[in-house]
Write a protein that holds these residues in place. Structure first.
Motif, PDB file in Angstrom:
ATOM      1  N   MET A 151       0.840  -1.212   0.000  1.00 17.58           N
ATOM      2  CA  MET A 151       0.000   0.000   0.000  1.00 17.58           C
ATOM      3  C   MET A 151       0.869   1.254   0.000  1.00 17.58           C
ATOM      4  O   MET A 151       0.580   2.235  -0.665  1.00 17.58           O
ATOM      5  CB  MET A 151      -0.907   0.011   1.224  1.00 17.58           C
ATOM      6  N   SER A 152       2.000   1.201   0.740  1.00 16.49           N
ATOM      7  CA  SER A 152       2.901   2.346   0.790  1.00 16.49           C
ATOM      8  C   SER A 152       3.467   2.639  -0.580  1.00 16.49           C
ATOM      9  O   SER A 152       3.532   3.780  -1.003  1.00 16.49           O
ATOM     10  CB  SER A 152       4.035   2.055   1.776  1.00 16.49           C
ATOM     11  N   PHE A 153       3.851   1.583  -1.270  1.00 22.14           N
ATOM     12  CA  PHE A 153       4.428   1.751  -2.602  1.00 22.14           C
ATOM     13  C   PHE A 153       3.383   2.328  -3.556  1.00 22.14           C
ATOM     14  O   PHE A 153       3.680   3.196  -4.372  1.00 22.14           O
ATOM     15  CB  PHE A 153       4.935   0.397  -3.116  1.00 22.14           C
ATOM     16  N   CYS A 154       2.136   1.890  -3.456  1.00 18.96           N
ATOM     17  CA  CYS A 154       1.068   2.416  -4.311  1.00 18.96           C
ATOM     18  C   CYS A 154       0.848   3.897  -4.054  1.00 18.96           C
ATOM     19  O   CYS A 154       0.635   4.670  -4.987  1.00 18.96           O
ATOM     20  CB  CYS A 154      -0.229   1.642  -4.077  1.00 18.96           C
ATOM     21  N   ARG A 155       0.911   4.283  -2.773  1.00 19.78           N
ATOM     22  CA  ARG A 155       0.730   5.694  -2.436  1.00 19.78           C
ATOM     23  C   ARG A 155       1.836   6.541  -3.051  1.00 19.78           C
ATOM     24  O   ARG A 155       1.608   7.643  -3.528  1.00 19.78           O
ATOM     25  CB  ARG A 155       0.687   5.879  -0.915  1.00 19.78           C
ATOM     26  N   GLU A 156       3.052   6.015  -3.035  1.00 25.71           N
ATOM     27  CA  GLU A 156       4.175   6.740  -3.621  1.00 25.71           C
ATOM     28  C   GLU A 156       3.950   6.972  -5.115  1.00 25.71           C
ATOM     29  O   GLU A 156       4.227   8.058  -5.635  1.00 25.71           O
ATOM     30  CB  GLU A 156       5.482   5.959  -3.405  1.00 25.71           C
ATOM     31  N   LYS A 157       3.459   5.940  -5.776  1.00 27.58           N
ATOM     32  CA  LYS A 157       3.200   6.068  -7.215  1.00 27.58           C
ATOM     33  C   LYS A 157       2.104   7.098  -7.479  1.00 27.58           C
ATOM     34  O   LYS A 157       2.203   7.893  -8.424  1.00 27.58           O
ATOM     35  CB  LYS A 157       2.791   4.721  -7.817  1.00 27.58           C
ATOM     36  N   ILE A 158       1.071   7.075  -6.665  1.00 35.49           N
ATOM     37  CA  ILE A 158      -0.026   8.034  -6.844  1.00 35.49           C
ATOM     38  C   ILE A 158       0.473   9.459  -6.646  1.00 35.49           C
ATOM     39  O   ILE A 158       0.149  10.367  -7.415  1.00 35.49           O
ATOM     40  CB  ILE A 158      -1.186   7.720  -5.876  1.00 35.49           C
ATOM     41  N   GLY A 217       3.587  10.532  -6.992  1.00 36.11           N
ATOM     42  CA  GLY A 217       4.464  10.873  -8.117  1.00 36.11           C
ATOM     43  C   GLY A 217       3.665  11.199  -9.373  1.00 36.11           C
ATOM     44  O   GLY A 217       3.965  12.172 -10.077  1.00 36.11           O
ATOM     45  N   PHE A 218       2.635  10.396  -9.636  1.00 36.62           N
ATOM     46  CA  PHE A 218       1.772  10.634 -10.795  1.00 36.62           C
ATOM     47  C   PHE A 218       1.138  12.018 -10.696  1.00 36.62           C
ATOM     48  O   PHE A 218       1.136  12.788 -11.668  1.00 36.62           O
ATOM     49  CB  PHE A 218       0.695   9.549 -10.866  1.00 36.62           C
ATOM     50  N   LEU A 219       0.611  12.349  -9.513  1.00 27.66           N
ATOM     51  CA  LEU A 219      -0.067  13.634  -9.329  1.00 27.66           C
ATOM     52  C   LEU A 219       0.901  14.810  -9.440  1.00 27.66           C
ATOM     53  O   LEU A 219       0.542  15.872  -9.948  1.00 27.66           O
ATOM     54  CB  LEU A 219      -0.780  13.665  -7.977  1.00 27.66           C
ATOM     55  N   ILE A 220       2.136  14.641  -8.963  1.00 30.02           N
ATOM     56  CA  ILE A 220       3.129  15.721  -9.074  1.00 30.02           C
ATOM     57  C   ILE A 220       3.372  16.053 -10.539  1.00 30.02           C
ATOM     58  O   ILE A 220       3.336  17.220 -10.947  1.00 30.02           O
ATOM     59  CB  ILE A 220       4.452  15.313  -8.388  1.00 30.02           C
ATOM     60  N   VAL A 221       3.621  15.008 -11.335  1.00 34.47           N
ATOM     61  CA  VAL A 221       3.869  15.222 -12.762  1.00 34.47           C
ATOM     62  C   VAL A 221       2.634  15.824 -13.426  1.00 34.47           C
ATOM     63  O   VAL A 221       2.726  16.816 -14.170  1.00 34.47           O
ATOM     64  CB  VAL A 221       4.256  13.902 -13.453  1.00 34.47           C
ATOM     65  N   PHE A 222       1.476  15.251 -13.156  1.00 34.46           N
ATOM     66  CA  PHE A 222       0.232  15.686 -13.783  1.00 34.46           C
ATOM     67  C   PHE A 222      -0.080  17.144 -13.448  1.00 34.46           C
ATOM     68  O   PHE A 222      -0.379  17.949 -14.342  1.00 34.46           O
ATOM     69  CB  PHE A 222      -0.913  14.778 -13.330  1.00 34.46           C
ATOM     70  N   VAL A 223       0.010  17.501 -12.180  1.00 32.12           N
ATOM     71  CA  VAL A 223      -0.359  18.858 -11.743  1.00 32.12           C
ATOM     72  C   VAL A 223       0.621  19.887 -12.305  1.00 32.12           C
ATOM     73  O   VAL A 223       0.210  20.963 -12.777  1.00 32.12           O
ATOM     74  CB  VAL A 223      -0.434  18.933 -10.210  1.00 32.12           C
ATOM     75  N   ILE A 224       1.924  19.582 -12.259  1.00 35.38           N
ATOM     76  CA  ILE A 224       2.917  20.533 -12.771  1.00 35.38           C
ATOM     77  C   ILE A 224       2.699  20.775 -14.256  1.00 35.38           C
ATOM     78  O   ILE A 224       2.651  21.920 -14.722  1.00 35.38           O
ATOM     79  CB  ILE A 224       4.355  20.027 -12.496  1.00 35.38           C
ATOM     80  N   TYR A 273       5.656   8.445 -16.148  1.00 32.70           N
ATOM     81  CA  TYR A 273       6.290   8.228 -14.836  1.00 32.70           C
ATOM     82  C   TYR A 273       6.053   6.788 -14.369  1.00 32.70           C
ATOM     83  O   TYR A 273       6.987   6.102 -13.915  1.00 32.70           O
ATOM     84  CB  TYR A 273       5.723   9.238 -13.843  1.00 32.70           C
ATOM     85  N   ILE A 274       4.822   6.302 -14.485  1.00 30.72           N
ATOM     86  CA  ILE A 274       4.505   4.927 -14.074  1.00 30.72           C
ATOM     87  C   ILE A 274       5.257   3.926 -14.946  1.00 30.72           C
ATOM     88  O   ILE A 274       5.807   2.924 -14.451  1.00 30.72           O
ATOM     89  CB  ILE A 274       2.983   4.673 -14.164  1.00 30.72           C
ATOM     90  N   VAL A 275       5.299   4.170 -16.249  1.00 35.96           N
ATOM     91  CA  VAL A 275       5.979   3.265 -17.177  1.00 35.96           C
ATOM     92  C   VAL A 275       7.466   3.171 -16.848  1.00 35.96           C
ATOM     93  O   VAL A 275       8.062   2.084 -16.844  1.00 35.96           O
ATOM     94  CB  VAL A 275       5.769   3.739 -18.635  1.00 35.96           C
ATOM     95  N   LEU A 282      11.730   0.282  -5.009  1.00 31.02           N
ATOM     96  CA  LEU A 282      12.511   1.330  -5.672  1.00 31.02           C
ATOM     97  C   LEU A 282      12.783   2.475  -4.703  1.00 31.02           C
ATOM     98  O   LEU A 282      11.952   2.809  -3.855  1.00 31.02           O
ATOM     99  CB  LEU A 282      11.768   1.863  -6.901  1.00 31.02           C
ATOM    100  N   SER A 283      13.953   3.080  -4.859  1.00 32.40           N
ATOM    101  CA  SER A 283      14.353   4.160  -3.961  1.00 32.40           C
ATOM    102  C   SER A 283      13.700   5.480  -4.370  1.00 32.40           C
ATOM    103  O   SER A 283      13.146   5.610  -5.466  1.00 32.40           O
ATOM    104  CB  SER A 283      15.877   4.311  -3.978  1.00 32.40           C
ATOM    105  N   LEU A 284      13.823   6.467  -3.478  1.00 32.98           N
ATOM    106  CA  LEU A 284      13.316   7.810  -3.772  1.00 32.98           C
ATOM    107  C   LEU A 284      14.004   8.378  -5.010  1.00 32.98           C
ATOM    108  O   LEU A 284      13.370   9.058  -5.826  1.00 32.98           O
ATOM    109  CB  LEU A 284      13.544   8.725  -2.566  1.00 32.98           C
ATOM    110  N   ALA A 285      15.301   8.113  -5.156  1.00 27.52           N
ATOM    111  CA  ALA A 285      16.043   8.609  -6.317  1.00 27.52           C
ATOM    112  C   ALA A 285      15.434   8.086  -7.616  1.00 27.52           C
ATOM    113  O   ALA A 285      15.299   8.832  -8.596  1.00 27.52           O
ATOM    114  CB  ALA A 285      17.507   8.185  -6.219  1.00 27.52           C
TER     115      ALA A 285
END
Length: 885
Positions: free
Chosen positions: A1-8, A10-17, A92-94, A110-113
């Motif tokens: 669940m933590s990993f899924c939240r990270e992806k969400i 990250g997806f939103l950061i890219v999308f919103v910017i 980003y997900i791909v 996967l790491s934060l980097a």
């Protein structure tokens, strides 16, 4: 669940910017080129040009209905912005899915980097010049990118879930999306070979699964069924109904782009006029792709820059290339299966498109021998390739990071900083380019000015996309001057290119344009052929419709070809005069036709206009009967050279035209925008000179005449503003300066000379043309006011010397200095000595001075003889020619 939240997250950061940047720079209304047609068709559920893009039109209508933007155009433009922002998020997900497939990451988190590499690379992908440029207008390329990225994500997800229950659902969704994309653009079809090979590599048994294959076929049929929309709407005969695909055969013609002729791989279009070998011609087309690639991340060579930015751009672009190539290699080494999925797709999106498109040379190619050229830059075709290149950059960054981390942990943070820079550098590089359409109403206002020019109950012949599609937008979306033959209102657009097609001729006739294709061909071989086909059951059309379907170019008596569009024009002229056309009317030479029918009493039932500027053939045929009224020439009975309807022209330019956008220095104007702006400049300048003639040599002026001259001052100022950032600026500025001097001399208010320039300096400091005009005005004031002459001459000198610091506009500065020192031979010689050190500036300066200041040019040439006696014979010839003028 933590990993899924990270992806969400990250997806939103890219999308919103990305979405925020796109919304800031999105076109507020209709842009140029195909956008006007797409927006209008979305609004009225029309049929756009082949291949029809039915699914895009349907999506456009949904956005038109439900989005809250006040402007309809902005609602449809938003499709592209939303598509690109979503595509960035899914990229980003791909990237993360591919990172996860690498052997060193199997079973690990996967790491934060890694997430940051994916985030920054995805943002950079969305900010590539061609991607961003397509993301702020109503076009089909960014929805295509979204479908490509979605399919890559789904096929990787299918592979991860392979063997679990229902895993083939993801594969079916890929099949459906690719089929659905057929109704948007053909680019996503390039996924098919890559996906097939990936499936073969990962699960060859899939092709032996009858359920998988049968259901895929059903999904393909469902996906392409959006093309039924074209037939349904064509039968309803909407206002825009390109190619009229109301039958299956006509629908196939639309899908296969029959209207544009077959796509040919050979000969290469770069070898037809150049006579290059096939290999060299193909290599020239590959160079076009790399030229567009070099535009993506930095201003140079897309924009003229200073040397520092130029070399920084070159180094920066090579850094992207290095990381991309490193990424390709690292991907191959770490995961060969997914490597083939991406690499095959990338080859097809790059070299594959170069081969298939077979483009002519770029319009901005510096080599004059490279002909024929495309009408516009075609970088948008490769937008998916530029977007996907950042996928490889992300892997290149990942590879560098992993290698450095093994040796020195702290140094790896440098790669994170580099990733951040590579993601956001395109934002800094591209924000002041064509991608930024904020406040850009050029296309809308240009269409308004074009459409407002004719009187009611008129037909307006246009010639290209940019004088047609934005006009369609105004008529269909804004209901502005839509043609109403019953009440004799509005304007009917008749595009010359489309008038070579039978379906368009029929639509013109159906809309109420008078034409007769029945009478001229009765009793001819054409009628006999029709009856023959009728007896044999080869046609069920009425005679006139059959003639229109089979009309072809005709050779006139002087052995010149009459295009189908020219036959239509003759037919409309005759029919609007109440004359029944005869076959002879299409056989007589053009000048005979004009002399016979366009006389002093010429009074057609519908006003006939040709959009400005008029194509060469129409100018040659009707030129002496074309009277300028604004952005269109009216066909009139009187005959003359450069006819102008003074009253209507004055009313249009002063009262009816929309021109506020020419006074906004923040609007970027690319080559496409500069053409309508240049047309405006030409209109205002030429009309101003025409109107000013009646005041020359006048001693006394009435108040009404003084008021008219003040209005003419405004007209010349607009002529200047419309050309301020174009190649026209030298000639226009010189002409405007001379005409303003005449006005100020006539009204005896020389102090007004610099007011206009000074009022704009805080806005337009970067525009060299303003400095030239300001210098000219100070020179003029110095001549009129002896006591202030020294101060004004010093101001003029300062303005001209500013121009010498800019390589591109250096000749403007020299032109000003030549005028400044006209009465000082020693100073003029100093200018000439400096000029002789720069051959380019020398040639341009002499050209401008000889063209616009012949007296000054003669003095300059005589001084040149003194300095360089060896050139005396050549100089004497030039002086003789100038004296003859």
């Amino acid at each position: 669940m933590s990993f899924c939240r990270e992806k969400i997250v990250g997806f939103l950061i890219v999308f919103v910017i990305l979405l925020s940047i796109y919304l800031y720079t999105i076109a507020p209304t209709v842009p140029l080129w195909d956008c006007g047609e797409f927006i209008a068709c979305s609004h009225i559920l029309g049929v756009p040009h082949p291949p029809g893009t039915p699914f895009y039109v349907i999506i456009g209508r949904v956005f038109d209905i439900f989005l809250p933007f006040k402007e309809v155009a902005k609602r449809v433009n938003f499709i592209s912005a939303l598509s690109s922002a979503l595509a960035g998020g899914f990229l980003y997900i791909v990237i993360l899915l591919v990172f996860q497939r690498f052997r060193e990451n199997k079973g690990k988190k996967l790491s934060l980097a890694h997430h940051l590499f994916a985030i920054f690379s995805s943002i950079g992908a969305g900010l590539c010049f061609s991607v961003w440029d397509s993301s702020v207008e109503a076009e089909v390329y960014t929805p295509s990118i979204l479908i490509i990225i979605l399919c890559l994500w789904l096929i990787l997800y299918w592979d991860d879930k392979r063997g679990t229950r229902g895993y083939n659902n993801y594969l079916w969704l890929v099949v459906y999306l690719i089929s659905l994309s057929f109704g948007i653009h053909l680019l996503p079809l390039l996924l098919i070979p890559a996906v097939l090979i990936f499936v073969i590599i990962r699960n060859p048994k899939a092709f032996k699964n009858p359920k998988l294959i049968c259901f895929s076929i059903i999904l393909i049929l469902v996906g392409v069924s959006t093309y039924c929309y074209l037939m349904i709407r064509a039968k309803a005969n909407p206002s825009i109904n390109e190619a009229d695909p109301s039958t299956l055969s006509a629908l196939w013609d639309v899908i296969s782009r029959e209207q544009y002729g077959p796509m040919k791989i050979l000969p290469r279009k770069t070898q037809i006029d150049t006579h290059l070998s096939t290999f060299v011609a193909f290599f020239e087309q590959v160079k076009i792709f790399f030229k567009y690639f070099s535009w993506q991340f930095f201003p140079y060579p897309r924009e003229l820059t200073n040397n520092l930015l130029k070399y920084s751009s070159i180094v920066g672009t090579y850094l992207y290339v290095f990381l991309g190539l490193l990424g390709i290699y690292a991907h191959f080494k770490r995961d060969k299966d997914s490597f083939w999925l991406f690499f095959i797709l990338y080859i097809l999106l790059t070299l594959g498109l170069v081969t298939y498109l077979n483009l002519k040379f770029s319009p901005s190619d510096p080599n004059p021998a490279h002909q024929d050229r495309e009408v516009r830059e075609r970088d948008y075709f490769w937008a998916p390739a530029f977007f996907l290149f950042m996928f490889y950059v992300s892997i290149g960054l990942y590879s560098l990071y992993e290698e450095i981390k093994k040796r020195k942990a702290l140094s790896s943070y440098f790669i994170l900083g580099l990733a951040f820079l590579l993601g956001f550098l395109p934002l800094i590089s591209n924000i002041k380019s064509h991608v930024n359409r904020r406040g850009d109403w050029i296309a809308s206002d240009y269409a308004h000015n074009l459409l407002i020019t004719p009187e009611d109950n008129s037909i307006l012949f246009t010639y290209g996309d940019n004088d047609t599609f934005p006009v369609w937008f105004l008529q269909e979306v804004k209901s502005f001057r839509k043609f109403d033959p019953v009440n004799k209102k509005g304007v009917r657009i008749a595009n010359f290119s489309l008038m070579n097609t039978s379906w368009y001729i029929k639509q013109l006739k159906l809309s109420g344009i008078p034409m007769d294709f029945d009478s001229p061909f009765r009793g001819t071989g054409i009628e006999r052929k029709y009856h023959s086909e009728k007896r044999e059951g080869l046609t069920n059309l009425e005679f006139e419709d059959w003639v229109i379907e089979n009309i072809a170019p005709i050779m006139t008596e002087d052995r010149k070809w009459l295009r189908v569009s020219d036959i239509v024009v003759r037919n409309i002229i005759l029919s609007s005069l109440g004359i029944t056309p005869s076959s002879e009317d299409f056989l007589i030479p053009a000048d005979s036709f004009v002399n016979k029918y366009i006389k002093e009493d010429f009074n057609p039932s519908i006003n006939i206009y040709f959009s400005f500027p008029v194509e060469t053939y129409s100018t040659r045929v009707f030129g002496r009967h074309l009277e300028l009224e604004g952005f269109a020439y009216r066909l009139v009975g009187k005959k003359g050279k450069r006819l102008v309807n003074y009253e209507r022209m004055f009313d249009n330019l002063v009262n009816k035209f929309k021109t506020s956008y020419c006074e906004n220095p923040n609007i970027y104007t690319g080559p496409a925008e500069k053409q309508p702006l240049g047309n405006h400049s030409f209109l205002y300048l030429n009309f101003g000179e025409y109107a000013l003639q009646k005041f020359i040599n006048r001693k006394e002026l009435s108040q009404a005449e003084r008021d008219t001259l003040i209005l003419l001052e405004e007209i010349f100022k607009k002529a200047f503003l419309f050309s301020i950032d174009s190649k026209l600026s030298i000639g226009v500025t010189t002409s405007v300066a001379e005409n303003l001097k005449k006005i100020y001399s006539l009204i005896k208010e020389e102090r007004r000379a610099t007011d206009f320039c000074d009022s704009l300096l805080y806005l337009y400091k970067k525009y060299p043309a303003l400095h030239l005009l300001r210098g000219e005005m100070h020179l003029f004031k110095g001549e009129m006011n002896i006591e202030e002459a020294e101060k004004d001459f010093e101001e003029a000198k300062r303005s001209f010397e500013l121009l010498l610091k800019d390589e591109e506009y250096k000749p403007l500065g020299y032109v000003g200095l030549v005028k400044l020192y006209y009465n000082d031979s020693n100073k003029l010689k100093e200018v000439l000595i400096e000029l002789s050190k720069d051959s380019v500036a020398l040639e341009t300066t002499f050209f401008v001075v000889m063209r616009y200041e012949p007296k000054c040019a003669i003095k300059l040439l005589n001084l040149w003889k003194e300095l360089y006696p060896g050139d005396a014979s050549k100089v004497d010839l030039l002086i003789e020619k100038l004296q003859e003028k």
